[in-house]
Motif scaffolding. Structure first.
Motif, PDB file in Angstrom:
ATOM      1  N   UNK A 122       0.825  -1.210   0.000  1.00 10.91           N
ATOM      2  CA  UNK A 122       0.000   0.000   0.000  1.00 10.91           C
ATOM      3  C   UNK A 122       0.857   1.258   0.000  1.00 10.91           C
ATOM      4  N   UNK A 123       1.945   1.241   0.754  1.00  9.70           N
ATOM      5  CA  UNK A 123       2.849   2.391   0.766  1.00  9.70           C
ATOM      6  C   UNK A 123       3.508   2.573  -0.595  1.00  9.70           C
ATOM      7  N   UNK A 124       3.881   1.477  -1.228  1.00 10.06           N
ATOM      8  CA  UNK A 124       4.444   1.575  -2.576  1.00 10.06           C
ATOM      9  C   UNK A 124       3.416   2.151  -3.546  1.00 10.06           C
ATOM     10  N   UNK A 125       2.175   1.698  -3.429  1.00 12.23           N
ATOM     11  CA  UNK A 125       1.124   2.151  -4.345  1.00 12.23           C
ATOM     12  C   UNK A 125       0.781   3.624  -4.143  1.00 12.23           C
ATOM     13  N   UNK A 126       1.017   4.139  -2.935  1.00 16.27           N
ATOM     14  CA  UNK A 126       0.654   5.524  -2.619  1.00 16.27           C
ATOM     15  C   UNK A 126       1.867   6.421  -2.405  1.00 16.27           C
ATOM     16  N   UNK A 127       3.045   5.979  -2.853  1.00 13.66           N
ATOM     17  CA  UNK A 127       4.249   6.749  -2.542  1.00 13.66           C
ATOM     18  C   UNK A 127       4.315   8.076  -3.284  1.00 13.66           C
ATOM     19  N   UNK A 128       3.625   8.214  -4.418  1.00  9.32           N
ATOM     20  CA  UNK A 128       3.674   9.511  -5.102  1.00  9.32           C
ATOM     21  C   UNK A 128       2.904  10.568  -4.318  1.00  9.32           C
ATOM     22  N   UNK A 146       3.539  15.222  -0.425  1.00 16.23           N
ATOM     23  CA  UNK A 146       3.401  15.736   0.936  1.00 16.23           C
ATOM     24  C   UNK A 146       4.769  16.060   1.540  1.00 16.23           C
ATOM     25  N   UNK A 147       5.739  15.204   1.304  1.00 18.99           N
ATOM     26  CA  UNK A 147       7.079  15.448   1.851  1.00 18.99           C
ATOM     27  C   UNK A 147       7.716  16.695   1.259  1.00 18.99           C
ATOM     28  N   UNK A 148       7.520  16.914  -0.024  1.00 21.65           N
ATOM     29  CA  UNK A 148       8.073  18.120  -0.641  1.00 21.65           C
ATOM     30  C   UNK A 148       7.316  19.359  -0.183  1.00 21.65           C
ATOM     31  N   UNK A 149       5.998  19.250  -0.068  1.00 23.59           N
ATOM     32  CA  UNK A 149       5.186  20.419   0.241  1.00 23.59           C
ATOM     33  C   UNK A 149       5.148  20.802   1.699  1.00 23.59           C
ATOM     34  N   UNK A 150       5.159  19.806   2.585  1.00 24.95           N
ATOM     35  CA  UNK A 150       5.022  20.100   4.013  1.00 24.95           C
ATOM     36  C   UNK A 150       6.354  20.053   4.756  1.00 24.95           C
ATOM     37  N   UNK A 151       7.245  19.150   4.350  1.00 34.65           N
ATOM     38  CA  UNK A 151       8.507  18.963   5.052  1.00 34.65           C
ATOM     39  C   UNK A 151       9.632  19.776   4.410  1.00 34.65           C
ATOM     40  N   UNK A 152       9.482  20.105   3.136  1.00 34.85           N
ATOM     41  CA  UNK A 152      10.550  20.793   2.422  1.00 34.85           C
ATOM     42  C   UNK A 152      11.630  19.852   1.934  1.00 34.85           C
ATOM     43  N   UNK A 153      11.326  18.556   1.905  1.00 36.02           N
ATOM     44  CA  UNK A 153      12.289  17.578   1.404  1.00 36.02           C
ATOM     45  C   UNK A 153      12.423  17.723  -0.106  1.00 36.02           C
ATOM     46  N   UNK A 154      13.637  17.700  -0.602  1.00 39.68           N
ATOM     47  CA  UNK A 154      13.824  17.810  -2.050  1.00 39.68           C
ATOM     48  C   UNK A 154      13.440  16.498  -2.732  1.00 39.68           C
ATOM     49  N   UNK A 155      13.076  16.631  -3.994  1.00 45.10           N
ATOM     50  CA  UNK A 155      12.646  15.444  -4.739  1.00 45.10           C
ATOM     51  C   UNK A 155      13.719  14.353  -4.719  1.00 45.10           C
ATOM     52  N   UNK A 156      14.985  14.764  -4.855  1.00 43.97           N
ATOM     53  CA  UNK A 156      16.052  13.764  -4.894  1.00 43.97           C
ATOM     54  C   UNK A 156      16.130  13.001  -3.577  1.00 43.97           C
ATOM     55  N   UNK A 157      15.878  13.671  -2.443  1.00 36.28           N
ATOM     56  CA  UNK A 157      15.942  12.978  -1.154  1.00 36.28           C
ATOM     57  C   UNK A 157      14.760  12.054  -0.945  1.00 36.28           C
ATOM     58  N   UNK A 158      13.618  12.319  -1.603  1.00 32.27           N
ATOM     59  CA  UNK A 158      12.483  11.401  -1.466  1.00 32.27           C
ATOM     60  C   UNK A 158      12.762  10.069  -2.153  1.00 32.27           C
ATOM     61  N   UNK A 192      15.447   8.602  -1.612  1.00 30.28           N
ATOM     62  CA  UNK A 192      16.346   7.965  -0.658  1.00 30.28           C
ATOM     63  C   UNK A 192      15.713   7.894   0.712  1.00 30.28           C
ATOM     64  N   UNK A 193      16.387   8.505   1.712  1.00 32.74           N
ATOM     65  CA  UNK A 193      15.992   8.316   3.105  1.00 32.74           C
ATOM     66  C   UNK A 193      14.712   9.044   3.513  1.00 32.74           C
ATOM     67  N   UNK A 194      14.204   9.943   2.683  1.00 32.09           N
ATOM     68  CA  UNK A 194      12.952  10.600   3.049  1.00 32.09           C
ATOM     69  C   UNK A 194      11.732   9.713   2.773  1.00 32.09           C
ATOM     70  N   UNK A 195      11.808   8.821   1.792  1.00 31.30           N
ATOM     71  CA  UNK A 195      10.615   8.060   1.438  1.00 31.30           C
ATOM     72  C   UNK A 195      10.905   6.629   1.004  1.00 31.30           C
ATOM     73  N   UNK A 196      11.608   6.469  -0.096  1.00 30.52           N
ATOM     74  CA  UNK A 196      11.686   5.137  -0.691  1.00 30.52           C
ATOM     75  C   UNK A 196      12.505   4.169   0.157  1.00 30.52           C
TER      76      UNK A 196
END
Length: 499
Positions: A92-98, A103-115, A117-121
């Motif tokens: 389910x997390x894989x299916x909804x990771x986009x 949310x991570x980019x918009x609320x946390x300020x995480x850059x796409x490249x970090x998502x 890696x350790x921010x998401x995947x």
């Protein structure tokens, strides 16, 4: 009273507030509240959305649901079912990771490249790791028979779920922090009340929504709260029906939580602050030093407790290393987190940016040399990658966690002096060494009082490796089999054997 019966709550019916919103998860129901609090986009400073502002009633309902699920369902005893549910959660997390990425980019300020890696995947793999581990981990250990006073006795040890878990996370890596607590707790058979940080509530709430809509995890096993106030945390850490508290955040708050939980003798483990040192030996490749040090401190704008924020270098090479590191740091791309070319994003808030700037300005006043950076950048809460040279190892900037893209360069006079400087900290979370001689690096690592240590850029941050600290960096370990064991109790059995 269930949250649905509380006059201030309502089960989600499709209504939305300004911007993004995500409901609570309490006893298997997605719940909204009339009372909300704002979440801001740190890259712009603009309103991003609103989260339900849970209070004592919601916290009590969540703990009651977790207690009921632990005491009256088979969750704690059916390991095969738990493993299957973790498989579902992983998918389910894989299916909804986009959605989570946005949310991570918009609320946390995480850059796409970090998502990526350790921010998401990378954190999603924690769930798969524990699903697989649960299928092989020995929950029973036979000790064999022994004769006592002429009677044979069979003895064995069972590992049992510790009970209801209160899990409180920080704002910097909300998915990773949640998975490092939730996945092993669920694998162990515990039930959980998870609370995200007030700065990043929507990402954590989204995890509850995914669990509700896409898994067979029973009602009450996972409850997810968001709150802007202290009372919810107080309920979670003092409630007599909570058995375990796991917290990631600052050391002062961790100490307060331990004190609060002591009255009911809860099991507490924490992952707290750090002021880790990267030691450069006199045989190190200076190009590697410059690149590694610069990009490490700029990862997620320095908002990582295990990042090496002190660069301890040979005195005779100090100026050359400073020049090289400054060159790299001055060229680190930072800006809009959604832009795939940006490596570094903003700090989480204006308050955090001001704290970082205050530390930098005081360091300069105390005698440190500003080699590059040292300024806030608007719009949003950006701060330039900052390098401070000639730093006194006992100064504030060398001792206090900045949680920003600020690297302090400290000269050393040989290996023994470098070890002394690295260990001169109340923290003991991580560290590293750069050297042409791996065995020399290992010897240094064995003298450093930290829970993790990297040699020549080695990556210890994987699901099968334990993560945690010494000293005031926390108690206990997350991830690996050690992380599972934090959520287990050990019970010894003996049965008299009939003749």
């Amino acid at each position: 009273m269930s949250p649905q019966d509380n006059g201030s709550t309502a089960v989600v019916d499709g209504a939305t507030s300004t911007g993004v919103t995500k409901p609570l998860l309490i006893d298997g129901e997605l719940v909204t509240l009339d009372k909300t609090f704002p979440s801001y986009n740190p890259a712009t400073g603009e309103l991003y959305g609103h989260a339900p502002d849970a209070g004592v009633d919601e916290a009590e309902a969540a703990v009651a649901a977790a207690r009921r699920a632990f005491d009256t369902t088979t969750w704690a005893t059916d390991a095969e079912f738990r493993a299957n549910c973790l498989d579902q959660l992983y998918q389910a997390l894989q299916d909804n990771k986009e959605e989570l990425r946005e949310l991570l980019m918009g609320e946390v300020g995480a850059t796409r490249v970090l998502t990526h890696g350790n921010q998401l995947e990378a954190p999603l793999e924690i769930v798969k790791y524990y699903a697989d581990l649960l299928r092989t981990y020995p929950l029973t250990e036979e000790l064999g028979e022994i004769e006592i006073r002429g009677q044979q006795h069979r003895r064995w040890i069972d590992k049992e779920a510790a009970g209801v878990v209160a899990a409180i996370t920080a704002y910097n890596y909300p998915v990773q922090l949640a998975m490092a607590k939730l996945a092993p707790a669920l694998a162990a058979g515990c039930t959980v009340v998870l609370k995200g940080a007030p700065d990043t509530p929507l990402v954590t709430n989204a995890l509850g929504e995914i669990i509700k809509e896409h898994t067979d995890i029973p009602a009450g096993v996972v409850n997810v709260l968001s709150s802007s106030g202290i009372p919810v945390g107080e309920v979670m850490t003092t409630h007599p029906e909570v058995d375990v508290v796991t917290f990631t955040g600052s050391t002062p708050v961790g100490a307060q939580i331990m004190a609060a939980a002591a009255a009911t003798m809860k099991k507490v483990f924490t992952e707290l602050g750090g002021k880790s040192a990267l030691i450069v030996l006199d045989d190190a490749d200076l190009d590697m030093v410059a690149q590694f040090a610069a990009f490490s401190i700029c990862s997620h704008a320095g908002q990582g407790c295990a990042l090496t924020t002190r660069l301890v270098v040979p005195r005779e090479k100090h100026d050359e290393i400073v020049a090289r590191v400054a060159g790299f740091m001055a060229n680190v791309p930072f800006g809009d987190p959604t832009n795939p070319k940006m490596y570094m994003g903003p700090l989480i808030s204006a308050k955090q940016r001001d704290k970082v700037d205050g530390l930098v300005q005081r360091a300069i006043e105390a005698g440190a040399t500003l080699a590059t950076g040292g300024k806030a950048v608007e719009p949003g809460y950006f701060y330039e990658p900052t390098l401070l040279a000639n730093v006194d190892p006992s100064s504030e900037i060398a001792q206090e966690e900045a949680f920003g893209p600020v690297l302090a360069v400290i000269p050393h006079d040989g290996d023994d002096d470098a070890v002394r400087i690295a260990n001169d900290s109340k923290y003991g979370l991580s560290g590293g060494v750069l050297t042409a001689d791996e065995q020399r690096g290992i010897a240094i690592g064995r003298r450093i009082r930290t829970g993790t240590f990297s040699i020549n850029g080695g990556n210890y941050f994987t699901p099968d490796m334990p993560f945690g600290g010494y000293k005031q960096s926390g108690i206990g370990r997350e991830m690996s089999a050690h992380g599972l064991e934090e959520f287990l109790e050990t019970k010894a059995y003996a049965a008299a054997v009939k003749a």
